[in-house]
Each structure stands twice: as structure tokens, then as C-alpha cells.
Write a protein that holds these residues in place. Structure first.
Motif, PDB file in Angstrom:
ATOM      1  N   MET D   1       0.814  -1.333  -0.422  1.00  0.00           N
ATOM      2  CA  MET D   1      -0.137   0.088  -0.110  1.00  0.00           C
ATOM      3  C   MET D   1       1.177   1.329  -0.121  1.00  0.00           C
ATOM      4  O   MET D   1       0.070   1.898  -0.105  1.00  0.00           O
ATOM      5  CB  MET D   1      -0.804   0.033   1.404  1.00  0.00           C
ATOM      6  N   ALA D   2       2.366   0.624  -0.086  1.00  0.00           N
ATOM      7  CA  ALA D   2       3.161   2.100   0.027  1.00  0.00           C
ATOM      8  C   ALA D   2       2.607   3.367  -0.686  1.00  0.00           C
ATOM      9  O   ALA D   2       3.279   4.152  -0.351  1.00  0.00           O
ATOM     10  CB  ALA D   2       4.869   1.803   0.390  1.00  0.00           C
ATOM     11  N   SER D   3       2.613   3.498  -1.910  1.00  0.00           N
ATOM     12  CA  SER D   3       2.641   4.274  -2.508  1.00  0.00           C
ATOM     13  C   SER D   3       1.014   5.182  -2.308  1.00  0.00           C
ATOM     14  O   SER D   3       0.596   6.022  -3.404  1.00  0.00           O
ATOM     15  CB  SER D   3       2.484   4.102  -4.536  1.00  0.00           C
ATOM     16  N   GLU D   4      -0.013   4.473  -2.282  1.00  0.00           N
ATOM     17  CA  GLU D   4      -1.084   4.862  -1.683  1.00  0.00           C
ATOM     18  C   GLU D   4      -1.468   5.852  -0.634  1.00  0.00           C
ATOM     19  O   GLU D   4      -0.474   5.635  -0.403  1.00  0.00           O
ATOM     20  CB  GLU D   4      -2.353   3.854  -2.324  1.00  0.00           C
ATOM     21  N   THR D   5      -2.779   6.672  -0.753  1.00  0.00           N
ATOM     22  CA  THR D   5      -2.610   7.232   0.346  1.00  0.00           C
ATOM     23  C   THR D   5      -3.502   6.490   0.835  1.00  0.00           C
ATOM     24  O   THR D   5      -4.417   5.880   0.700  1.00  0.00           O
ATOM     25  CB  THR D   5      -3.250   8.910   0.022  1.00  0.00           C
ATOM     26  N   VAL D   6      -3.658   6.712   2.882  1.00  0.00           N
ATOM     27  CA  VAL D   6      -5.375   5.635   3.236  1.00  0.00           C
ATOM     28  C   VAL D   6      -5.638   6.692   3.985  1.00  0.00           C
ATOM     29  O   VAL D   6      -5.920   7.623   4.289  1.00  0.00           O
ATOM     30  CB  VAL D   6      -3.952   5.275   5.244  1.00  0.00           C
ATOM     31  N   GLY D   7      -7.054   5.913   3.538  1.00  0.00           N
ATOM     32  CA  GLY D   7      -8.227   6.370   3.955  1.00  0.00           C
ATOM     33  C   GLY D   7      -8.337   5.802   5.522  1.00  0.00           C
ATOM     34  O   GLY D   7      -8.103   5.439   6.659  1.00  0.00           O
ATOM     35  N   VAL D   8      -8.242   7.087   5.970  1.00  0.00           N
ATOM     36  CA  VAL D   8      -8.889   7.280   7.712  1.00  0.00           C
ATOM     37  C   VAL D   8      -9.787   8.229   8.114  1.00  0.00           C
ATOM     38  O   VAL D   8     -10.192   9.223   7.600  1.00  0.00           O
ATOM     39  CB  VAL D   8      -7.352   8.458   8.726  1.00  0.00           C
ATOM     40  N   ALA D   9     -10.577   7.277   8.794  1.00  0.00           N
ATOM     41  CA  ALA D   9     -11.718   8.083  10.070  1.00  0.00           C
ATOM     42  C   ALA D   9     -11.915   8.475  10.696  1.00  0.00           C
ATOM     43  O   ALA D   9     -10.588   7.599  11.790  1.00  0.00           O
ATOM     44  CB  ALA D   9     -12.651   6.942   9.787  1.00  0.00           C
ATOM     45  N   LEU D  10     -12.458   9.186  11.532  1.00  0.00           N
ATOM     46  CA  LEU D  10     -12.653  10.090  12.892  1.00  0.00           C
ATOM     47  C   LEU D  10     -13.696   9.607  13.498  1.00  0.00           C
ATOM     48  O   LEU D  10     -14.497   9.777  13.158  1.00  0.00           O
ATOM     49  CB  LEU D  10     -12.073  11.430  12.725  1.00  0.00           C
ATOM     50  N   ILE D  11     -13.466   9.374  15.400  1.00  0.00           N
ATOM     51  CA  ILE D  11     -14.143   8.634  15.558  1.00  0.00           C
ATOM     52  C   ILE D  11     -14.373   9.726  16.915  1.00  0.00           C
ATOM     53  O   ILE D  11     -13.416   9.523  17.772  1.00  0.00           O
ATOM     54  CB  ILE D  11     -14.251   7.477  16.071  1.00  0.00           C
ATOM     55  N   GLY D  12     -15.616  10.511  17.083  1.00  0.00           N
ATOM     56  CA  GLY D  12     -16.053  12.118  18.133  1.00  0.00           C
ATOM     57  C   GLY D  12     -14.897  13.098  16.812  1.00  0.00           C
ATOM     58  O   GLY D  12     -13.639  13.036  17.014  1.00  0.00           O
ATOM     59  N   SER D  13     -15.422  13.886  16.899  1.00  0.00           N
ATOM     60  CA  SER D  13     -15.633  15.257  16.601  1.00  0.00           C
ATOM     61  C   SER D  13     -15.541  16.830  16.899  1.00  0.00           C
ATOM     62  O   SER D  13     -16.166  17.273  17.181  1.00  0.00           O
ATOM     63  CB  SER D  13     -16.254  15.264  15.276  1.00  0.00           C
ATOM     64  N   GLY D  14     -15.083  16.301  18.083  1.00  0.00           N
ATOM     65  CA  GLY D  14     -14.648  16.843  19.796  1.00  0.00           C
ATOM     66  C   GLY D  14     -13.409  18.308  19.110  1.00  0.00           C
ATOM     67  O   GLY D  14     -12.613  18.010  17.623  1.00  0.00           O
ATOM     68  N   ARG D  15     -13.106  18.781  20.383  1.00  0.00           N
ATOM     69  CA  ARG D  15     -11.574  19.657  20.385  1.00  0.00           C
ATOM     70  C   ARG D  15     -10.658  19.227  19.749  1.00  0.00           C
ATOM     71  O   ARG D  15     -10.088  19.415  18.182  1.00  0.00           O
ATOM     72  CB  ARG D  15     -11.972  20.518  20.812  1.00  0.00           C
ATOM     73  N   MET D  16     -10.073  18.126  20.252  1.00  0.00           N
ATOM     74  CA  MET D  16      -9.248  16.661  19.429  1.00  0.00           C
ATOM     75  C   MET D  16      -9.145  16.551  18.352  1.00  0.00           C
ATOM     76  O   MET D  16      -8.286  16.136  17.542  1.00  0.00           O
ATOM     77  CB  MET D  16      -8.766  15.975  20.722  1.00  0.00           C
TER      78      MET D  16
END
Lengths: 336, 336, 336, 336
Positions: D1-16
Motif C-alpha cells: 500500500m506504500a504508494s497510495e494514501t491511507v483512508g482514515v476515519a475519525l471517531i469523535g469530532s470534539g476539539r481534539m
């Protein structure tokens, strides 16, 4: 004379003189305050009785008749310094003279010649040479760590409140920046100034301008080893006294003078605050004692004076060139 | 007596004692070094003849017969302090005692009672109270700027090279951290320690462990105003002496002790370097003179001693609780 | 255009250009790297493929035909800047130009006129204006806290290793000190330079002297509000990059640039050591991103460019006067 | 996967969480913000539309069905972390989890086992490990320059204004000091905590005391290599955020965290003032980006995560021991 104390008389009992008297009376094991001479009625006596030491005179000539006086510390007004050095030498007394030792080169030469002819010690009051930061930088220079100096800086800023009655057109050069000119020589050992370019103005007290007085100056000095230096002075800094030095050499940089009153820092709503130096005797703790101590040792043991009449003359030559550069608007060669 | 000088005798002419003698002989206008007493043959005499002042005795009792001795400075080994305070008081002499004034609470009480009974001044050598950074922090506390203290820190690190023959199991608490315990009280005015929890070990010299000696310790102290404090000591720091303090109060934080030898910084290939303090007399310039000066003033003018026997006792109670906490592995209440 | 991203092309893919390309491709949400133009075969392509963004051209003219290019960043050699600004403006493209925007005043005027005539944004790369320390000092000036500036200082020292093939006689003024001249104007808001006095030499590389090259310079600048300023540069500092600023005003002093690589300090046998900045991109973290971000916002929203062609011209006028002062050995008036 | 971007999801949309989302969307070339999940109506959508990236979900389970989601960043409330790690692992997603990863040791074990069983990356958000000062100190430790650690310190002070509704009795240990416990392990490489002694109170908000809440704590930690450490926290500092570290080793000392907002200093009538850090994202510029960057690299290249589930568990064990020590008033062994 190495085993006895040296009897030192003070000439001039103003603020600086009083501090020197205290040092002579209390802080130097091998010195004693033998006398104080001051023409102002009662001034000398007030000082000797406060310190419980020394005879009080209103006429300097009385000192020459006092066998208890081995040496003098001259802290009288600047324009009288050279004549007093000559008189002391003529009387066979060793001399510590506050800066400037003279305000003309011929006067400087007269003072140097008189002391040499009489075989007395002549030391000049460039106290920064005895301050811890400056000594440490000089040690790095002598060890070769800093390499060859290329760019130097020395500055003096006073906390303000100058009495214009005590300021002359060249006061900023002859009485303030003279310290910086000496410092630049101290930080560039063996080199001599060759050319000076200066600009100056009355920025703190614009009203002084009409009277030809100056309170702010920047002076560029070229040395015979190529090094370039900037000396800078201002008669008012809102944060107190500020005296700093900097040498950039081929081996690195030394900076001197951090202006903190102590190592205590207060962090509060506005940020982190360190108090700055407000009084001139806090500026260089120990330096005044060290310079007089070195003088007393030179008298007792015959060791060479660490700051000589020639040093005073060299700094004066830069100061005179700076004043002329301001008058003419051009770079000026430093007189040999 | 305010107009005369105070005759002070030194008891114990070791390194600290010799420095105090010099201060008494040379740096304090209102004191004179009247005598030195040291049982080691020739020790007292070496010191008095080097300083050109004072009679030399090998027996402390001779001091009590000397009418020139108004007061004593006790710089003998720690375990003899309390008895010497009692003896001096019995002889009607004022006492400045190096820390620790005593190593048990009953001894501390004896010393305090003896001085009070005899009406003599009793001052203890917690010199950090006279160091510029600590005085400045205390001033902020007294002005209310720092608010109520919540978290405090005081630490002592020596440059190493301790002679194990001079170390006892509780030396780190009774002779080193006792300074920090006093400092924590000084930085939390009016509060007293209530509970102590400590951990300690021989980390510098692991071989000490078998002999029960300790060279590194961390002590947590709770005060009766809720404030929490940490005192920390180590007998070796590769960079020299390190003594620091910190108070976090409701109004902000003060930090003390920056350990720089001077304000000169050298920037070179490795980065920017500031020399650190190496000798203990550089650690607090002026503090030793100031504490003896204050003592002499208390003797001359009847002003209260700025560090009392009660202060010594309170710091000792914390030190004893810390030592017990290490032995038992539990928090220990501080004895009243 | 406020809701879309701005397509920006880079002209010149050297070290600074490559860094700007990375910023455009990765760090600015409202910008995209549209293209890179560089005449060196393969240079543009290497950069675009490393970043995975933008078309690669060997001829700048190709940019003007590319509809995806809204704006350009000029990071080509200094002597080509003015012509490139004129060409971009003629093609209706917004321009961010690295310093110096021009090396003669007529060229500067041409560039300014071209951008104004075409109604495109013209911003110049004086990145120190975006560095945290300098912004903070400027904020104090704007708030009035510093009062009226009296004495200023700005200096630049590089870590050395300059390729003499890339140095011209006035490089130190036009490419290095031009930053300092802009900084002095930034720190003396509303004032303009009136007279310059300079001294310069080859102290780092004495062999350069025969070829008329300079590596060390000190420049004194007088401003029309009376303030005096010193700009200072040296092409070698043993301790890395050093960029500092200082303003003494009637209300106090601000100092900028402490050169530390991080807040970590190591205390060891030699003292306390802080690492100093070694790479130019560490010098002003965030400043390069901030200046391009401001440019992109000016393009998107029509907000004024924070550093204008007029700013570039004013700094250039000081640089040219400094070079002339070195040639003539006299103070030189700054051309309007 | 080194050549692609990683799809990252965020859990929790508070300040941090929002800050992490911005980093994923804008600052990491090899990552993309694939989705945001937050149960609060509209919260996820507000964030995704502001950033112009990612799908918005109100149910975390939707993430597991989204093939664009390679990995998750967990920034939900602390007590849900362990279950979310387990769920993500079960769904075959890589996990970056904010601290604390769990609030009980069995939960920590569950999380570690789940990630290991699923073969996914598990990294924990101890961001100080990525801050410049701390990395530099660790480098000195790894180079052997600091020698063997003997005394350590780590502290955290917040600027105050805590909402008591969001504070639980052990919040100061599990959410604040957990950073310091990890830091102490980071600065004492290879060693593990063996015993903890703590004291804590409500000194900022005395009214909290009745509800069992704590805002100030001091924790002493003994490590299995003998080193002693102090962790200290307070929920209010009048001067902003304060995070510092210190290691005294046999070779010297490293100090971290100087709290200055910039290198600009203002010297005025009150002294010299440096602004202090006020916002938590100024505290460690770049550290948040660096930790997520390292996570993305671990996912792309299979390089080991730089902060593991085991690190989280070890810090948690210290935190739980500290809380128990406060409850019992005694030193507590750290559970293996």
C-alpha cells in the motif's frame, strides 16, 4: 611594600567617588582609605566620618603633604583628570584615574609621560574589563576558542533622567561610549582602530538638539585586523541599565551582559518576567572592587596595571574621531 | 553597642569555617574576627595568621574567657552543634550556628531554650534565604503576587566526589535536604509541614547501599495549608552545583536558581554554551556575607535574627520524618 | 474565487523553489501546485513527480498558455526576477516573487507598474515578516507599547560554505542584507530611510578581496523619524544560522531571534548547552507557509498583499545606497 | 500500500478530534480523511463539510461497512476507547487511539489482544514523544550522553477553567498525568515502574473536595533500574499551559519545555517579559502532525508503531497505582 596596606586617598566625593571610598575602606584587605579631598565645604568630611576612616581635605594639594597617602583615586570631574594625574605623579603618588583620563590627546600624552617619568602606577577606570561576562569572553579569545574577531558590538544604555546641565556636546562620546570603545579594543586583542564613522542625535530629548547636545549615537569602527565593530549608546532605556557586548570570531560568538537583576523569574498572566538591572552598581557586581584591588596589587607588588594610560589614550582617540565624524558627516581616521 | 564593631569568634576552621572567617575579617564593616578555635593542632593559627586577625585557640572553652569575643560562629561538625550552642549561651555569647543546629528534636529544644534563657541572639545558617533569587521570590509572596502556594519544589545537587567516610545514613536528610526543607517553609510563609513521604537510594555509589548510605532522595511534603512540595537531592551532578526552587501559587509561578556562572554565552559548533556553577561559594554570591551581616546587626541593634532556632527545629522535624519514611516505607507525620 | 483553490505554478526548482512547491502541494488547503517551470532538463519533472502534482515545463512561456495556472511563485535567479514579474503580469497572472524583486530601481518600477496595470497581486518574499518573533514585535509597535523607535538592529549570519561562483560584488547587499533592510522598515512603521553609511570586506574568505567580493558588512541607516539602525551580515557563523532583530523605542525594547533549535537544554561537564539552528527552514518555522498562505488569500479574496512591490523597492534603494557607500567610502542619500 | 494514501476515519469530532481531522485532511500527504463518525446530530457533517473531505456518519458501525476506511483515529470519550479499539480491530481496521487507551488493565489487555489477533496497527496518542524537546532528550539518552537516569521529572499544568461536570475522581491520573507517566517511561528507556506514592487534593477548586474531585497531584515513581521520578499536575496555572520534563543521569541533565510562545522578549518598565503558551496546540507545534504521520507510515509500510498498546497499558498501570495510593495513603506496587 607587599606586606603592608596601601594608603589611598580619594579625590572627588561624588556618587562614584563615595562608592570607591567605601571599597577602599571596607572591601580591600590590602588598602586603607587614607584621605578624601573635595573642594565642596564639608563633603570630604561627611564621607570620612561616615566610613570612620581617612583625613578630610578641601584642597588636593594637602594630599601631597600627607605621608600616609601612597596613592590616589581620581573621581573628580572629567575635565580635571589629566591635570590631577600630572600633579599626583609629580608628587610621586600612584594613580587610579576614572575614565576619561583626558579629553584631548595632548593631555593624555602629558598624563602618560608624567606617570612614566615619575615611575608611578597609572591605571584607568574601565571597569567592564573586570566584569564576569567580559572576563569570560576575553578568556575565550585568549584561549583561541573564538578565533579571529570579525564583527563586534558594544552598547551602553542608561535609564534616563540625565541632567542637561551636566551634558556637553561630546559627553556621549567622551564619558559614555568611551567605555564601549575600550571594550571593543579589549575584545579584539592586539588590534587598533583605524577609521570611525558615527551618527548621533537628540532623540530622547529633542529639545537638546538646539543646544548641540546628543543623547543617542551609533559608531562604526574599523580595526587594523579588518574587524568591524559597532558601538551604540542611548541615554534612556525604559527598562533600566543595559550594557552588552558581542564578538563574532572565526570560531564562534560570545555574548555578554544579560541585564537580569537575579535568576528569579515570575510567570503570571502577562507571561514570564525577569527583573532588569536598575542601579549602576548592580550592573557589574564585583567589578569595581576588582579594579581597585588590581590597582592596589600593582602598587604593592609592582605587577603591571591591567588598564593603562595608553589604553585610555586609544579609547579617547576613537571617541574624538567619532565626535568629529558626527560634525563632518564623514568617516574619520583615528589619530595615532 | 550599635556604634562599635562586634567581636566574633569562629569555632571550626574547615572549608566553610575558613570562608566565614574571611567574611568576618574582611567584608563586614561592623564585625571583627576576634578569635578562631579549632582542636586540630595549628589549624586555628594558620587561619588567624593568614587573615592577620584574631587569636588562635585549640580549646573552645578559651573563647568563653576572652572578653573580646562577643559572639561565635559555629562551623564545627554537625553532631557537636547543639552542645556548642548551649555552651555559648551559658557563656553569654550570641550564636550563629551552621545548619543543622541539632540532629534530634530534644537537642534542638535544648539549644533554643538555652539561647532564650540567656537572652542571646541565635541565628541558623540557612543561607539560601539570603540569595537574590530566593529573596525576590519571597518578596513576591509577601506582596501577594504569587497568591496562595499550591505546588513547591526545592532541590540540591552537589558536583560529586563525596568522601564516604564523612557520610552517615541520614546525612542526605540532616545536612543536605535540611536546606530544601527550610526553603520550602520560606516559600510557603506561615504554613507548616504535616506529613512526609520519602524514597532514597545509593544510585551514584551503589556500593554505599550495603553500608546503608544514601546519595539520592525524593521527599514529598504536605503542608497544613494544603500545599504539596517536593524536595530532591543527589550527591552528584555532572554539571556542577545545582540548587533550584519553584513555587506555583494561585497567582503564578516563581522559579529560582539558574546555575549560570556568568551571563556570557559562547555559541560554537556544538551550539550555545553557558558555563555552570562549579564552586559552592559561587552558588549564592553575597548570601554568606548577607547572613553574617544580618547576624552582626541583630547583635548590635537588637533586631530579630532573620532565621531562628525555631526555623532550624522545624526543618529538622521534616528531615527526621523523611528519614523515618525511608526506613518504614510509609508516609510519616511531622512531629510538632 | 474564494471558494475554490488557487492554481499556482512555480518558476525555478532550486532549493528554495522546491520548498515552496512542497508548501503549495501539501500545506495550503486553498492552493494547488499547478505546474513547475525550470529550464534545466528534467528538473521540473523531478519535482512534480516527487510531489505527485503539477505539470512540468522547461519554458516559462508554457505557463502563460496553461489555463490551470492562476498565479506564479518566482524562485528563479535574482537577476531574472523583474522580467518574470513583468511577463506574468502581462499574462494576467498573480505574482509572488522571491527577494530581491529587482536589482535596479528602474526594474523595480517596471515590475510595480506592470502588476498595477494588469490588476494582479504582487507580493514579495520577505519571509521574516511572517516569523513569530517579528510579528510579535510588530504587534507591540502597533499597540504603542514600544513607543517611538530610536535604535534598531537587524542581522543575518549564514553558516558558511558559500560557493564563490554564485557571489557577485553586491550579493551581500542585494540578496542577504535586503532582508535586514526590509526588517528595519517593518520595525519602524511609517518611517523611511534617508541616509546610509556602510563598510564591508572579505573577512571570511580573504582571497575574495582581489575579486571584489564581500562576505561581511555593517550598514548604518538613518530614518526620517530620526531613528538609527544597524544592519549587519556575515557569510559564516560557526554556530549555524543567526537572524536577530532589536528595537529600542521610547517605551522599551523588543528583541527577536534566539536561534535555539528547540527548548531542550543539556547540562554536562562543559556547562549548559542549547543546540542552535542549522538549516534555513528551521530558522522560521511556519513563516514560509504563512507568506504563501497570505498570497493565496490575497488572490482568492482580494485582500491586500502584506508585502508589496513598493516594499521591495524601498529595501532595494537602501541596498543600492549601501553598496555605493562602500565604493565611495562616504554616507549616501537613499534615492526616493 | 506504500504508494497510495491511507483512508482514515475519525471517531469523535470534539476539539481534539477536529484538530486531528484537519491534520488528516490537510497536512499529511499520504493520508486522506475518509469519514467522520459522531453520534451528535450534525456534528460529523459540520466537520466534513468544513474540510471538504470525508463522509459523515452518526453511527460508528457505518465505518466498518465503508471500504474507503483503512484506519481509524479514536478521539471519543475516554471510557469508550477500549471497546472502540476492539471493534475496529474486529473490522480489520488499523487504530490510532487517543490516550488513555483504556481505564482498566483488563480493558487494556482486551484492546491489545484484539489488535494483535487482527494483525492491525495499534498506536496510542502520547504526543509528547513527538515534541522537539522530548525527542532531543531521548536522542541524548540513546546516544549515551546522559548516562543512566537517576532522577526524572514530568509535569503538566493546564490554564484552568475546567468544567467540573467533565471531571471524575481519577481524571487527573487517567487523563492528565497519564501523559507524564508515559513521558517518564520514555525518558528512562527500558526501565519499568515498580512502586508509586501519591498525594492529591482540590487546591484550585476547594469545593470539589466534597465531591471527591482532585485538581492537584504529586506522584513519586520508583523504577526497576533504581531511578526516582516525580510526576506533578495542576489544573490551573495563571500563566497558561506548562509542560516540562527533566532527566538527571550519570552523564548530565536534560531539561525540556520552556513554555515560551516565541523568542521575542519585551523589556519595559517592569523588566523583561516573554509571552507564555496559552493554547494547547501551540504547546507542541508539529507533534500532533508527527504522531499521525508516523501512524500513517506504520499502516502504509508495516513499520512498527512508535507508541504501542503496551506503552498505554504501562502508563495506565502507574495511573491506577497513583489513584490507589491517594485512596490508601500508602505506596502502591505497580501491577504487571
Amino acid at each position: 611594600m607587599a606586606s603592608e596596606t596601601v594608603g589611598v586617598a580619594l579625590i572627588g566625593s561624588g556618587r562614584m567617588g563615595a562608592f570607591h571610598a567605601e571599597t577602599l575602606a571596607l572591601r580591600l584587605p590590602h588598602a586603607r582609605l587614607a584621605a578624601v579631598a573635595d573642594p565642596a565645604p564639608g563633603a570630604a568630611e561627611r564621607l570620612t566620618s561616615a566610613l570612620g576612616a581617612g583625613r578630610a581635605y578641601t584642597d588636593v594639594a594637602q594630599l601631597w603633604a600627607d605621608p600616609d597617602v601612597d596613592a590616589v583615586v581620581i573621581a573628580a570631574p572629567a575635565r580635571s583628570h589629566a591635570d590631577l594625574v600630572v600633579a599626583a605623579a609629580a608628587a610621586g603618588r600612584h594613580v587610579f584615574c576614572e575614565k576619561p583620563m583626558a579629553v584631548t590627546l595632548p593631555d593624555a600624552d602629558r598624563a602618560i609621560d608624567a606617570a612614566r617619568g615619575a615611575g608611578v602606577v597609572l591605571q584607568v577606570g574601565f571597569n567592564r574589563r573586570f566584569a564576569a561576562d567580559w572576563r569570560a569572553a576575553r578568556a575565550l579569545l585568549e584561549a583561541g576558542t573564538l578565533g579571529t574577531p570579525r564583527l563586534l558590538r558594544s552598547l551602553t544604555r542608561d535609564p534616563g533622567g540625565f541632567d542637561p546641565a551636566r551634558v556637553l556636546p561630546d559627553t556621549i562620546f567622551l564619558e559614555t561610549l568611551i567605555h564601549d570603545f575600550d571594550t571593543l579594543r579589549f575584545l579584539n586583542p592586539g588590534a587598533e582602530a583605524v577609521e570611525v564613522s558615527a551618527t548621533a542625535d537628540a532623540l530622547v530629548e529633542p529639545a537638546w538638539r538646539d543646544r548641540g547636545l546628543l543623547d543617542t549615537a551609533v559608531v562604526t569602527v574599523r580595526f587594523d585586523n579588518g574587524a568591524m565593530a559597532v558601538a551604540e549608546a542611548c541615554f534612556e532605556a525604559a527598562y533600566g541599565y543595559d550594557v552588552r557586548g558581542e564578538v563574532l570570531g572565526s570560531g564562534g560568538m560570545a555574548t555578554m551582559g544579560d541585564g537580569r537583576r537575579s535568576g528569579m523569574a515570575f510567570s503570571g498572566p502577562a507571561g514570564r518576567l525577569v527583573e532588569t538591572v536598575r542601579g549602576d552598581q548592580e550592573l557589574f557586581p564585583g567589578a569595581y572592587t576588582a579594579e581597585l584591588g588590581a590597582f592596589v596589587e600593582a602598587v604593592r607588588t609592582g605587577s603591571p596595571a591591567p588598564v593603562t594610560g595608553e589604553d585610555a589614550r586609544a579609547a579617547l582617540a576613537i571617541a574624538l574621531a567619532a565626535a568629529e565624524s558626527v560634525r563632518t558627516g564623514r568617516p574619520v581616521r583615528v589619530e595615532k
